[in-house]
Design a protein around this motif. Sequence first.
Motif, PDB file in Angstrom:
ATOM      1  N   TYR A 168     111.911  52.208  46.718  1.00  0.00           N
ATOM      2  CA  TYR A 168     111.544  51.227  47.121  1.00  0.00           C
ATOM      3  C   TYR A 168     110.807  50.404  47.301  1.00  0.00           C
ATOM      4  N   GLU A 169     110.712  48.799  46.908  1.00  0.00           N
ATOM      5  CA  GLU A 169     109.642  48.191  46.848  1.00  0.00           C
ATOM      6  C   GLU A 169     108.250  48.332  47.450  1.00  0.00           C
ATOM      7  N   LYS A 170     107.127  48.016  47.482  1.00  0.00           N
ATOM      8  CA  LYS A 170     105.822  48.203  47.997  1.00  0.00           C
ATOM      9  C   LYS A 170     105.836  47.194  48.644  1.00  0.00           C
ATOM     10  N   LYS A 172     102.530  45.244  51.769  1.00  0.00           N
ATOM     11  CA  LYS A 172     102.145  46.859  52.626  1.00  0.00           C
ATOM     12  C   LYS A 172     102.476  47.091  54.406  1.00  0.00           C
ATOM     13  N   ASN A 176     106.237  51.196  55.338  1.00  0.00           N
ATOM     14  CA  ASN A 176     106.359  51.168  53.790  1.00  0.00           C
ATOM     15  C   ASN A 176     106.066  51.993  53.247  1.00  0.00           C
ATOM     16  N   SER A 177     104.361  52.032  53.546  1.00  0.00           N
ATOM     17  CA  SER A 177     103.879  53.389  54.031  1.00  0.00           C
ATOM     18  C   SER A 177     104.882  55.132  53.987  1.00  0.00           C
ATOM     19  N   GLN A 180     108.030  55.175  51.851  1.00  0.00           N
ATOM     20  CA  GLN A 180     107.517  55.728  50.437  1.00  0.00           C
ATOM     21  C   GLN A 180     106.920  57.218  49.815  1.00  0.00           C
ATOM     22  N   SER A 339     104.880  62.577  42.224  1.00  0.00           N
ATOM     23  CA  SER A 339     105.345  60.722  41.992  1.00  0.00           C
ATOM     24  C   SER A 339     105.597  59.984  40.818  1.00  0.00           C
ATOM     25  N   GLN A 343     108.455  58.276  39.571  1.00  0.00           N
ATOM     26  CA  GLN A 343     107.912  57.645  39.736  1.00  0.00           C
ATOM     27  C   GLN A 343     107.279  56.084  39.138  1.00  0.00           C
ATOM     28  N   THR A 345     103.831  55.706  39.942  1.00  0.00           N
ATOM     29  CA  THR A 345     103.510  55.459  39.991  1.00  0.00           C
ATOM     30  C   THR A 345     102.479  56.108  40.507  1.00  0.00           C
ATOM     31  N   PRO A 348     102.291  57.432  47.891  1.00  0.00           N
ATOM     32  CA  PRO A 348     101.947  56.926  48.710  1.00  0.00           C
ATOM     33  C   PRO A 348     100.808  57.446  49.013  1.00  0.00           C
TER      34      PRO A 348
END
Length: 378
Positions: A168-170, A172, A176-177, A180, A339, A343, A345, A348
């Motif tokens: 999912y797009e990150k 703020k 969302n945290s 993730q 991660s 991903q 990246t 989280p």
Amino acid sequence: MGLFLLWFFFGVGILIQIIYLLIIFGRTAFYKLSKSSSNSQNEEGVTVLVAAHNEFQNLKTLIPKLFEQDYPKFDVMVVNDRSTDRTKRLLEEMMAIYPRLRSVTVKYTPDHVTSKKFAMTLGIKVSKNDVILLTDADCVPNSNQWIRKMTAPVRENGKTFALGFSGYEKVKGFLNSWIQYETLLTAMYYLSFGLWKAPFMGVGRNLCYRRSFFMEVKAFKGFWHIEGGDDDLFVNQYATGKNTAIVLDPEANTVSKPKLTFKEYLVQKKRHLHAGKFYRAEDKQKIGFFSLSHALFWLGGFGLLIYFGIDQSWEQFFIVFGIILLRSVIVVAIFASASKKIQGTNAPKNSWMHDFLYLGYFWILGTISHQAKDIQWK
């Protein structure tokens, strides 16, 4: 007796947790990514299938992105499922621009089936190619190599299923945290067991399989009536260690738009978790053992901390606290490594905090979802 039970719960919990974190999830966290690209000349045709209900804005973004893919033989099939927005007009306009874009319209859904399964079945039946690659309207590929890499195990290695990751797009915010974290944890479940040759689920936002197999087993026979599960239940019923491959490559991922409110998120997760009640018994255990041991660890650990704190047995207090701290360090390390592999990246933020909150999430929302009768796709 009470102290013995606390130690027992804590001991069993930490033992099973270490097995999951280091051995099972470690399969993903310590996975060696292949740097070589496919050199196969088997560039079999692929149909990218998208079922869409009132997805005008998302399709406007997705369709051009799909036709940027670096793969010579593919078409895109969009199933317009009873849309009341401008989806139909958009598809007509897009088909004039992209000759390999096709669409079929669902005007109604029969009473005995659920809407998304009916839409997908119709789309698969009229697909031109035997290799089907699924995604959702609110997703976009992570790179122009998505089709090539996600379908490679099916095209080149004789696999029936290829399971990929969709993140999912990150943005703020705490929600969302959490999204993730929970998405990464779910991926670690099904990717790790898939790498152990024991696949039990996949996600329809990034899933590939053979059309011929889909038709041979009569698609969603046995769970037409279940809302959701067109992806994970289909994989759960038919995927095996021999016919399934895991695609662990950031370039083969898709990225979806996250829910922005807790209400929307809870509706989505109720649908996802509800399908889990229909998994095979042995596959329920794969998640169940982790979640049960997770609960035993935290409840036993906090119970011991409270007991030794009241009793002022500080040596034993700090032993328990040290074990809890050590596990938290392992959790953060495993999530960070997994991660990167999944991903490409960083993990989280505050994985250690989300790990604790997962205790309430799984048992409360899981129970509600298991008993829910108001599950809907759209």
